[in-house]
Scaffold this active site. Structure first.
Site, PDB file in Angstrom:
ATOM      1  N   GLU A 216      21.242 -22.271 -45.334  1.00 15.11           N
ATOM      2  CA  GLU A 216      21.339 -23.711 -45.579  1.00 15.11           C
ATOM      3  C   GLU A 216      20.952 -24.517 -44.347  1.00 15.11           C
ATOM      4  O   GLU A 216      20.221 -25.501 -44.439  1.00 15.11           O
ATOM      5  CB  GLU A 216      22.771 -24.080 -46.007  1.00 15.11           C
ATOM      6  CG  GLU A 216      23.226 -23.381 -47.269  1.00 15.11           C
ATOM      7  CD  GLU A 216      23.912 -22.035 -47.047  1.00 15.11           C
ATOM      8  OE1 GLU A 216      24.738 -21.662 -47.891  1.00 15.11           O
ATOM      9  OE2 GLU A 216      23.639 -21.363 -46.029  1.00 15.11           O
TER      10      GLU A 216
ATOM     11  N   GLU B 282      20.036 -13.244 -38.999  1.00 14.01           N
ATOM     12  CA  GLU B 282      21.137 -12.702 -38.203  1.00 14.01           C
ATOM     13  C   GLU B 282      20.671 -12.278 -36.816  1.00 14.01           C
ATOM     14  O   GLU B 282      19.475 -12.145 -36.556  1.00 14.01           O
ATOM     15  CB  GLU B 282      21.768 -11.515 -38.930  1.00 14.01           C
ATOM     16  CG  GLU B 282      22.421 -11.916 -40.233  1.00 14.01           C
ATOM     17  CD  GLU B 282      23.076 -10.763 -40.957  1.00 14.01           C
ATOM     18  OE1 GLU B 282      23.801 -11.039 -41.918  1.00 14.01           O
ATOM     19  OE2 GLU B 282      22.874  -9.589 -40.579  1.00 14.01           O
ATOM     20  N   ASN B 283      21.659 -12.075 -35.958  1.00 15.24           N
ATOM     21  CA  ASN B 283      21.409 -11.642 -34.593  1.00 15.24           C
ATOM     22  C   ASN B 283      22.530 -10.689 -34.205  1.00 15.24           C
ATOM     23  O   ASN B 283      23.667 -10.859 -34.662  1.00 15.24           O
ATOM     24  CB  ASN B 283      21.381 -12.860 -33.662  1.00 15.24           C
ATOM     25  CG  ASN B 283      20.893 -12.517 -32.288  1.00 15.24           C
ATOM     26  OD1 ASN B 283      21.636 -11.976 -31.486  1.00 15.24           O
ATOM     27  ND2 ASN B 283      19.645 -12.839 -32.020  1.00 15.24           N
ATOM     28  N   SER B 284      22.227  -9.714 -33.364  1.00 18.70           N
ATOM     29  CA  SER B 284      23.266  -8.774 -32.952  1.00 18.70           C
ATOM     30  C   SER B 284      24.399  -9.470 -32.201  1.00 18.70           C
ATOM     31  O   SER B 284      25.521  -8.981 -32.168  1.00 18.70           O
ATOM     32  CB  SER B 284      22.685  -7.632 -32.117  1.00 18.70           C
ATOM     33  OG  SER B 284      22.032  -8.135 -30.985  1.00 18.70           O
ATOM     34  N   SER B 285      24.119 -10.626 -31.624  1.00 20.33           N
ATOM     35  CA  SER B 285      25.161 -11.491 -31.084  1.00 20.33           C
ATOM     36  C   SER B 285      25.506 -12.465 -32.208  1.00 20.33           C
ATOM     37  O   SER B 285      24.827 -13.475 -32.407  1.00 20.33           O
ATOM     38  CB  SER B 285      24.651 -12.236 -29.843  1.00 20.33           C
ATOM     39  OG  SER B 285      25.625 -13.134 -29.385  1.00 20.33           O
ATOM     40  N   TYR B 286      26.522 -12.117 -33.010  1.00 23.28           N
ATOM     41  CA  TYR B 286      26.785 -12.784 -34.279  1.00 23.28           C
ATOM     42  C   TYR B 286      26.832 -14.305 -34.196  1.00 23.28           C
ATOM     43  O   TYR B 286      26.417 -14.987 -35.131  1.00 23.28           O
ATOM     44  CB  TYR B 286      28.086 -12.261 -34.902  1.00 23.28           C
ATOM     45  CG  TYR B 286      27.990 -10.817 -35.313  1.00 23.28           C
ATOM     46  CD1 TYR B 286      27.002 -10.377 -36.179  1.00 23.28           C
ATOM     47  CD2 TYR B 286      28.885  -9.887 -34.806  1.00 23.28           C
ATOM     48  CE1 TYR B 286      26.896  -9.048 -36.548  1.00 23.28           C
ATOM     49  CE2 TYR B 286      28.799  -8.552 -35.174  1.00 23.28           C
ATOM     50  CZ  TYR B 286      27.806  -8.143 -36.039  1.00 23.28           C
ATOM     51  OH  TYR B 286      27.713  -6.827 -36.399  1.00 23.28           O
TER      52      TYR B 286
ATOM     53  N   CYS C  44      22.574 -19.588 -40.765  1.00 25.74           N
ATOM     54  CA  CYS C  44      22.651 -19.480 -42.224  1.00 25.74           C
ATOM     55  C   CYS C  44      21.426 -20.106 -42.885  1.00 25.74           C
ATOM     56  O   CYS C  44      20.743 -20.954 -42.299  1.00 25.74           O
ATOM     57  CB  CYS C  44      23.899 -20.194 -42.731  1.00 25.74           C
ATOM     58  SG  CYS C  44      25.452 -19.503 -42.144  1.00 25.74           S
TER      59      CYS C  44
ATOM     60  N   ASN D  29      18.851 -16.796 -44.275  1.00 24.22           N
ATOM     61  CA  ASN D  29      19.723 -16.476 -43.156  1.00 24.22           C
ATOM     62  C   ASN D  29      18.982 -15.551 -42.191  1.00 24.22           C
ATOM     63  O   ASN D  29      18.199 -14.695 -42.601  1.00 24.22           O
ATOM     64  CB  ASN D  29      21.063 -15.884 -43.614  1.00 24.22           C
ATOM     65  CG  ASN D  29      20.968 -14.647 -44.475  1.00 24.22           C
ATOM     66  OD1 ASN D  29      20.116 -14.530 -45.349  1.00 24.22           O
ATOM     67  ND2 ASN D  29      21.878 -13.710 -44.250  1.00 24.22           N
TER      68      ASN D  29
ATOM     69  N   CYS E 256      27.688 -25.042 -42.427  1.00 22.30           N
ATOM     70  CA  CYS E 256      26.570 -25.519 -43.254  1.00 22.30           C
ATOM     71  C   CYS E 256      26.951 -26.778 -44.025  1.00 22.30           C
ATOM     72  O   CYS E 256      26.147 -27.701 -44.160  1.00 22.30           O
ATOM     73  CB  CYS E 256      26.108 -24.422 -44.205  1.00 22.30           C
ATOM     74  SG  CYS E 256      25.251 -23.091 -43.347  1.00 22.30           S
TER      75      CYS E 256
END
Length: 136
Positions: A58, A47-51, A56, A45, A93
């Site tokens: 998968e 992540e990014n601060s802009s969710y 993910c 995964n 996913c």
């Protein structure tokens, strides 16, 4: 580990979890998919601060397979490095896995404690959206 859980696929998922970029959720996940040509592709995964831009594990694994010319996902392993319980792939996913599945793949869900839950993709996503023919 449950008998029949493919060690190479599980090992790849565990390795990928160590590469996860999860500074916001602190929930590291690694995944691996085996394609019909026998190749294994892993992903973590990111992540990014802009969710909404987070990807993910998968989907990362599937996208890597497709970008390398492989399709037809026949097995999946998902390792949750920060959970005592196995966790299934999210809905997005599952839909991506369905798009590239060959047949009805087994999905191995593994926790950090080594617990494994196994399900068929069709059990996790019984009414997958399909626009056209087979792509896997």
């Amino acid at each position: 580990m449950e008998a029949g859980a493919p060690e190479d696929l599980v090992g790849a998922a565990v390795e990928q979890a160590g590469r996860a970029y999860a500074p916001y959720s602190r929930f590291r996940v690694g995944a691996a998919v085996r394609t019909s040509d026998g190749r294994v592709y892993g992903g973590c995964n990111v992540e990014n601060s802009s969710y909404g831009l987070t990807v993910c594990a998968e989907r990362t694994a599937v996208f890597k397979a497709v970008s390398e010319g492989s399709r037809g996902v026949v097995e999946v392993a998902v390792y949750a490095a920060d959970s005592d319980e196995p966790v299934p792939p999210c809905g997005a996913c599952l839909q991506v896995l369905s798009e590239f599945a060959r047949g009805d793949p087994r999905v191995y869900m593994i926790s950090r404690t080594g617990r494994i839950r196994v399900a068929r993709l069709s059990q996790l996503l019984p009414m997958a959206f399909r626009l056209g023919g087979e792509t896997g």
